[in-house]
Enzyme design. Structure first.
Site, PDB file in Angstrom:
ATOM      1  N   HIS A 122      26.175 -26.737  11.511  1.00 10.10           N
ATOM      2  CA  HIS A 122      27.094 -27.227  12.555  1.00 10.10           C
ATOM      3  C   HIS A 122      28.202 -28.116  11.986  1.00 10.10           C
ATOM      4  CE1 HIS A 122      24.674 -25.527  15.673  1.00 10.10           C
ATOM      5  NE2 HIS A 122      23.633 -26.306  15.451  1.00 10.10           N
ATOM      6  N   ASP A 159      19.655 -18.956  12.969  1.00  8.12           N
ATOM      7  CA  ASP A 159      19.271 -20.125  13.771  1.00  8.12           C
ATOM      8  C   ASP A 159      19.531 -19.812  15.250  1.00  8.12           C
ATOM      9  OD1 ASP A 159      18.922 -23.366  13.177  1.00  8.12           O
ATOM     10  OD2 ASP A 159      19.989 -22.968  15.053  1.00  8.12           O
ATOM     11  N   HIS A 161      20.911 -21.618  17.332  1.00  5.16           N
ATOM     12  CA  HIS A 161      22.233 -22.148  17.696  1.00  5.16           C
ATOM     13  C   HIS A 161      23.311 -21.467  16.851  1.00  5.16           C
ATOM     14  CE1 HIS A 161      19.263 -25.454  18.400  1.00  5.16           C
ATOM     15  NE2 HIS A 161      19.864 -25.440  19.586  1.00  5.16           N
ATOM     16  N   ASP A 246      14.207 -22.387  14.931  1.00 11.86           N
ATOM     17  CA  ASP A 246      14.206 -22.707  16.355  1.00 11.86           C
ATOM     18  C   ASP A 246      14.327 -21.494  17.275  1.00 11.86           C
ATOM     19  OD1 ASP A 246      16.786 -22.498  15.349  1.00 11.86           O
ATOM     20  OD2 ASP A 246      17.403 -24.523  15.916  1.00 11.86           O
TER      21      ASP A 246
END
Ligand SMILES: [Zn+2]
Length: 340
Positions: A122, A159, A161, A246
């Protein structure tokens, strides 16, 4: 030289985040699970990345902010991104692991797992966010391109995200093919199918947003219908992976339902593809994953996959999964004529 190296440094545990899902217990559990397994990996203690290496991706003013925040006793870069006194040094080591792994992999083909924190995908050029300080995988890719003269690097991000920082770093760079499979509409809000690269690099960003509840069928179809043909056409010289755990079923920060076997299968598939197209790697970077014991078991599974152990993986693809993957293919198809 063993087949798979695991990069780890005890200072990764000193990046203190307090009562936060991204905490040191994640690495403690993963390291112990690897030690307790029958895997025979090579443990490597990395050196810190230089500021010059970080600055290939990040703005100097931002790097200074992370350093001064750490030296000033710590603080928060945003509401969920903590900096503690040792975080700057830990972040340099996390990025340094990737640099060393690139060098080793280009020299002797070694595959590697970066058991690092803070995570990176990120982190944008000018700011940290989403638990991430420096973008470890982007720094590694930039090193391969700028220092080692590579012309094509592929990054697969699984991931839950979207890897917005990595996408930002290479949005208009045709040398990097970035494929992100994530839960659509989830943090950080980017990663739509229409985000497909800038004018100079149209089609170099491939986003596959999935809906909550989807799982292994989507992974299987994405790899067979997108990742494989794109890798064969792009012919990367280096394969990098942002591995978040995740999207696993039961993770509190995501709504996808991948099984432990999916991670082994994805890693093994990328080993096979890398061999086929002559790419170094795969080099796998730990991103998210917030149930330490569950993540640890899936990291061991990933290492088995990196070792070339391909699991049986028969999964039905649901109608919803098929629709999502087909939508992602349609969005980039015009840029990959004759490939997709
Ligand atoms: Zn994540």
């Amino acid at each position: 030289v063993k087949d798979v190296a695991v990069y780890y440094h005890p200072l990764f545990l000193k990046h203190e985040t307090g009562e936060h899902p991204e905490n040191k217990q994640r690495l403690v559990a993963a390291r112990q699970a690897i030690l307790d397994s029958d895997l025979n990996v090579e443990w490597v203690t990395p050196e810190p990345a230089s500021v010059e290496a970080i600055a290939r991706i990040h703005e100097r003013t931002y790097i200074d902010t992370v350093r001064s925040t750490a030296q000033g006793g710590g603080g928060w870069l945003d509401w969920d991104t903590a900096v503690s006194p040792d975080s700057y040094d830990a972040a340099l080591l996390a990025a340094g692991a990737g640099l060393e792994a690139v060098e080793r992999s280009l020299a002797d083909g070694q595959r590697a797992f970066m058991l690092v924190r803070p995570p990176g995908h990120h982190a944008c050029p000018g700011k940290g966010m989403g638990f991430c300080l420096f973008n470890n995988i982007a720094v590694a890719a930039a090193h391969a391109l700028e220092e080692r003269g590579l012309e094509r690097v592929m990054i697969v991000d699984w991931d839950v995200h979207h890897g917005n920082g990595t996408q930002d770093a290479f949005y208009d760079d045709p040398r990097v093919l970035f494929v992100s499979i994530h839960q659509g509409g989830h943090y950080p809000g980017t990663g739509r199918t229409g985000e497909s690269g800038g004018e100079r690099a149209a089609g170099s960003i491939v986003n596959i947003p999935l809906h909550g509840g989807e799982g292994d069928g989507a992974v299987l179809m994405t790899f067979e219908s997108l990742v494989t043909p794109l890798a064969r056409a792009f012919r990367p010289q280096l394969m990098l992976v942002s591995a978040g755990y995740d999207p696993q079923e039961g993770d509190p920060l995501g709504g996808l339902r991948y099984s432990e076997a999916a991670f082994q299968w994805m890693a093994a598939s990328l080993v096979r593809l890398s061999e086929e197209v002559g790419a170094a790697g795969p080099l796998v970077f730990l991103e998210g994953g917030y149930v330490p014991a569950m993540m640890a078991a899936s990291i061991v599974a990933t290492l088995r996959g990196l070792g070339g152990d391909i699991p049986d993986f028969e999964r039905a693809v649901t109608e919803d999964e098929r629709a999502d993957v087909l939508e992602a293919i349609e969005a980039v198809k015009p840029h990959w004529k004759g490939v997709l």
